[in-house]
Write a protein that holds these residues in place. Structure first.
Motif, PDB file in Angstrom:
ATOM      1  N   UNK A  27       0.832  -1.203   0.000  1.00 26.42           N
ATOM      2  CA  UNK A  27       0.000   0.000   0.000  1.00 26.42           C
ATOM      3  C   UNK A  27       0.868   1.256   0.000  1.00 26.42           C
ATOM      4  N   UNK A  28       1.861   1.304   0.885  1.00 22.41           N
ATOM      5  CA  UNK A  28       2.708   2.491   0.945  1.00 22.41           C
ATOM      6  C   UNK A  28       3.568   2.632  -0.311  1.00 22.41           C
ATOM      7  N   UNK A  29       3.971   1.539  -0.926  1.00 23.64           N
ATOM      8  CA  UNK A  29       4.683   1.632  -2.212  1.00 23.64           C
ATOM      9  C   UNK A  29       3.788   2.293  -3.255  1.00 23.64           C
ATOM     10  N   UNK A  30       2.526   1.866  -3.327  1.00 25.34           N
ATOM     11  CA  UNK A  30       1.593   2.453  -4.290  1.00 25.34           C
ATOM     12  C   UNK A  30       1.309   3.914  -3.963  1.00 25.34           C
ATOM     13  N   UNK A  31       1.172   4.233  -2.679  1.00 31.28           N
ATOM     14  CA  UNK A  31       0.843   5.597  -2.276  1.00 31.28           C
ATOM     15  C   UNK A  31       1.997   6.572  -2.508  1.00 31.28           C
ATOM     16  N   UNK A  32       3.226   6.140  -2.246  1.00 30.32           N
ATOM     17  CA  UNK A  32       4.376   7.043  -2.314  1.00 30.32           C
ATOM     18  C   UNK A  32       5.256   6.862  -3.545  1.00 30.32           C
ATOM     19  N   UNK A  33       4.998   5.809  -4.331  1.00 28.40           N
ATOM     20  CA  UNK A  33       5.875   5.527  -5.464  1.00 28.40           C
ATOM     21  C   UNK A  33       7.192   4.910  -5.019  1.00 28.40           C
ATOM     22  N   UNK A  34       7.209   4.360  -3.837  1.00 31.85           N
ATOM     23  CA  UNK A  34       8.401   3.691  -3.308  1.00 31.85           C
ATOM     24  C   UNK A  34       8.494   2.273  -3.856  1.00 31.85           C
ATOM     25  N   UNK A  35       9.604   1.610  -3.575  1.00 29.96           N
ATOM     26  CA  UNK A  35       9.816   0.212  -3.961  1.00 29.96           C
ATOM     27  C   UNK A  35      10.360  -0.555  -2.764  1.00 29.96           C
ATOM     28  N   UNK A  36      10.110  -1.854  -2.765  1.00 29.22           N
ATOM     29  CA  UNK A  36      10.717  -2.711  -1.745  1.00 29.22           C
ATOM     30  C   UNK A  36      12.221  -2.765  -1.996  1.00 29.22           C
ATOM     31  N   UNK A  49       9.945 -11.120   8.035  1.00 29.27           N
ATOM     32  CA  UNK A  49      10.885 -10.027   8.312  1.00 29.27           C
ATOM     33  C   UNK A  49      10.237  -8.682   8.023  1.00 29.27           C
ATOM     34  N   UNK A  50      10.703  -7.614   8.688  1.00 27.16           N
ATOM     35  CA  UNK A  50      10.251  -6.270   8.316  1.00 27.16           C
ATOM     36  C   UNK A  50      10.580  -5.987   6.849  1.00 27.16           C
ATOM     37  N   UNK A  51       9.806  -5.104   6.245  1.00 27.11           N
ATOM     38  CA  UNK A  51       9.973  -4.778   4.827  1.00 27.11           C
ATOM     39  C   UNK A  51      10.510  -3.349   4.692  1.00 27.11           C
ATOM     40  N   UNK A  52      11.713  -3.193   4.150  1.00 28.52           N
ATOM     41  CA  UNK A  52      12.231  -1.839   3.912  1.00 28.52           C
ATOM     42  C   UNK A  52      11.758  -1.310   2.556  1.00 28.52           C
ATOM     43  N   UNK A  53      11.342  -0.057   2.557  1.00 31.26           N
ATOM     44  CA  UNK A  53      10.875   0.600   1.336  1.00 31.26           C
ATOM     45  C   UNK A  53      11.798   1.771   1.024  1.00 31.26           C
ATOM     46  N   UNK A  54      12.134   1.922  -0.248  1.00 32.43           N
ATOM     47  CA  UNK A  54      13.029   2.997  -0.667  1.00 32.43           C
ATOM     48  C   UNK A  54      12.366   3.859  -1.736  1.00 32.43           C
ATOM     49  N   UNK A  55      12.745   5.120  -1.723  1.00 32.86           N
ATOM     50  CA  UNK A  55      12.321   6.061  -2.747  1.00 32.86           C
ATOM     51  C   UNK A  55      13.259   5.868  -3.936  1.00 32.86           C
ATOM     52  N   UNK A  56      12.756   5.415  -5.096  1.00 36.09           N
ATOM     53  CA  UNK A  56      13.648   5.184  -6.236  1.00 36.09           C
ATOM     54  C   UNK A  56      14.357   6.453  -6.714  1.00 36.09           C
ATOM     55  N   UNK A  61      13.106   9.275   2.819  1.00 37.25           N
ATOM     56  CA  UNK A  61      13.783   8.402   3.777  1.00 37.25           C
ATOM     57  C   UNK A  61      13.462   6.928   3.539  1.00 37.25           C
ATOM     58  N   UNK A  62      14.305   6.064   4.068  1.00 39.03           N
ATOM     59  CA  UNK A  62      14.017   4.636   4.094  1.00 39.03           C
ATOM     60  C   UNK A  62      12.874   4.424   5.079  1.00 39.03           C
ATOM     61  N   UNK A  63      11.872   3.655   4.687  1.00 43.11           N
ATOM     62  CA  UNK A  63      10.728   3.375   5.549  1.00 43.11           C
ATOM     63  C   UNK A  63      10.671   1.870   5.793  1.00 43.11           C
ATOM     64  N   UNK A  64      10.612   1.481   7.061  1.00 48.07           N
ATOM     65  CA  UNK A  64      10.469   0.075   7.438  1.00 48.07           C
ATOM     66  C   UNK A  64       9.021  -0.182   7.811  1.00 48.07           C
ATOM     67  N   UNK A  65       8.426  -1.228   7.235  1.00 50.03           N
ATOM     68  CA  UNK A  65       7.097  -1.670   7.641  1.00 50.03           C
ATOM     69  C   UNK A  65       7.328  -2.913   8.504  1.00 50.03           C
ATOM     70  N   UNK A  66       7.089  -2.747   9.802  1.00 48.58           N
ATOM     71  CA  UNK A  66       7.408  -3.781  10.783  1.00 48.58           C
ATOM     72  C   UNK A  66       6.182  -4.595  11.181  1.00 48.58           C
ATOM     73  N   UNK A  67       6.325  -5.916  11.230  1.00 49.55           N
ATOM     74  CA  UNK A  67       5.198  -6.754  11.652  1.00 49.55           C
ATOM     75  C   UNK A  67       4.966  -6.646  13.158  1.00 49.55           C
ATOM     76  N   UNK A  68       3.710  -6.480  13.534  1.00 47.66           N
ATOM     77  CA  UNK A  68       3.305  -6.498  14.937  1.00 47.66           C
ATOM     78  C   UNK A  68       2.052  -7.360  15.053  1.00 47.66           C
TER      79      UNK A  68
END
Length: 127
Positions: A27-36, A49-56, A61-68
Motif C-alpha cells: 500500500x505504501x509503495x503504491x501511495x508514495x511511489x516507493x519500492x521494496x 521479516x520487516x519490509x524496507x521501502x526505498x524512494x527510487x 527516507x528509508x521506511x520500514x514496515x514492521x510486523x506487529x
C-alpha cells in the motif's frame, strides 16, 4: 557517534507498525511511489521479516514496515506528512479522518490499518 553540530542523534529511518506488514508495504509503495528494497545478495526476504521501502528517486527516507501482532488502538503520537492528492489516496484505500477546512489547510487520512498521515496538496498536481 558525533556530528559537526554536536547532536547526540541523527535521523536514520522511519518505521511503521502493521499487522499485515506485507499488504501495508504494498500500500505504501503504491501511495508514495516507493519500492521494496532488495537484500544486498539478491535473495528473497523472508515473509516474516520487516519490509524496507526505498524512494527510487533517492529523495525520501528509508521506511520500514514492521510486523506487529496487535492492531493500532489510539491516535498516533508521530505521523507522516506527505504531498499528495487525497482523492487518489482514498482510491487506494485511505480513509479521511478530517478534510481540509477553515481551521486546517491539509487533509488528515489513515492508511488501511489506521495509521494517520497528513496530506498537503501541492500547488502543481502530483503525477
Amino acid at each position: 557517534m558525533s556530528d559537526e553540530y554536536g547532536a547526540p542523534a541523527r535521523f536514520k529511518d522511519l518505521a511503521l507498525d502493521a499487522v499485515d506488514h506485507q499488504a501495508m508495504a504494498d500500500w505504501w509503495c503504491a501511495a508514495l511511489g516507493y519500492q521494496r528494497k532488495p537484500l544486498a545478495d539478491g535473495a528473497e526476504r523472508p515473509d516474516h521479516w520487516p519490509v524496507p521501502l526505498v524512494d527510487p528517486a533517492g529523495a525520501g527516507p528509508l521506511i520500514w514496515i514492521n510486523p506487529v501482532s496487535e492492531p493500532k488502538k489510539t491516535k498516533n503520537r508521530m505521523h507522516l506528512d506527505v504531498w499528495g492528492t487525497p482523492d487518489r489516496l482514498m482510491a487506494l484505500g485511505a480513509t479521511v479522518l478530517r478534510a481540509a477546512d477553515e481551521e486546517i489547510d491539509w487533509h488528515v487520512l489513515a492508511d488501511p490499518e489506521g495509521n494517520e498521515f497528513c496530506v498537503f496538496t501541492p500547488a502543481a498536481p502530483v503525477t
